[in-house]
Design an enzyme around this catalytic site. Sequence first.
Site, PDB file in Angstrom:
ATOM      1  CB  CYS A  25     -61.555 -28.928  16.361  1.00 55.88           C
ATOM      2  SG  CYS A  25     -61.824 -27.157  16.194  1.00 55.88           S
ATOM      3  CB  CYS A  38     -62.135 -27.935  20.199  1.00 56.01           C
ATOM      4  SG  CYS A  38     -60.686 -26.935  19.795  1.00 56.01           S
ATOM      5  CB  CYS A  55     -61.258 -23.041  19.088  1.00 55.56           C
ATOM      6  SG  CYS A  55     -62.160 -23.935  17.802  1.00 55.56           S
ATOM      7  CB  CYS A  97     -57.847 -11.171   9.142  1.00 52.73           C
ATOM      8  SG  CYS A  97     -59.396 -10.391   8.724  1.00 52.73           S
TER       9      CYS A  97
END
EC number: 1.8.4.12
Length: 143
Positions: free
Chosen positions: A107, A58, A55, A128
């Site tokens: 997050c 985070c 991510c 996706c």
Amino acid sequence: MSGDRDDPRYPYPKDDAELRRRLTPMQYEVTQHAATEPPFTGEYTDTEDAGIYHCVVCGTALFESGAKFHSGCGWPSYFKPIDGEVIDEKMDYTHGMTRVEVRCNQCGAHLGHVFEDGPRDKTGLRYCINSAALNFEAKPERK
């Protein structure tokens, strides 16, 4: 999605000013406002290197390269997350469609959507995901 910033389901604290400084405008719009990057423009659409996708907000590990496949849709596609605990799914009725939105479970960052048209010999799912929501960490090469 910006209304979810203080949602107690997401333990990672987010400061808007800090996010705007740290993220590119596209990363911010995708992760914080559920925008979608144009197809075939994302940094990781055609990446085939071994490693882990995290991510961008985070740093949570989300997808392994071994679960990535070429779907032809224009965005990186995976048939499963790294484990079932890193993804949060939410129904999305925007743009006149019914879809399942995918968020980071730490997050709340918008990542993309999941569809049931993935590889049948795997999970049958296609996550996706916007490249702008990810950071890629290449697996170190063995010497």
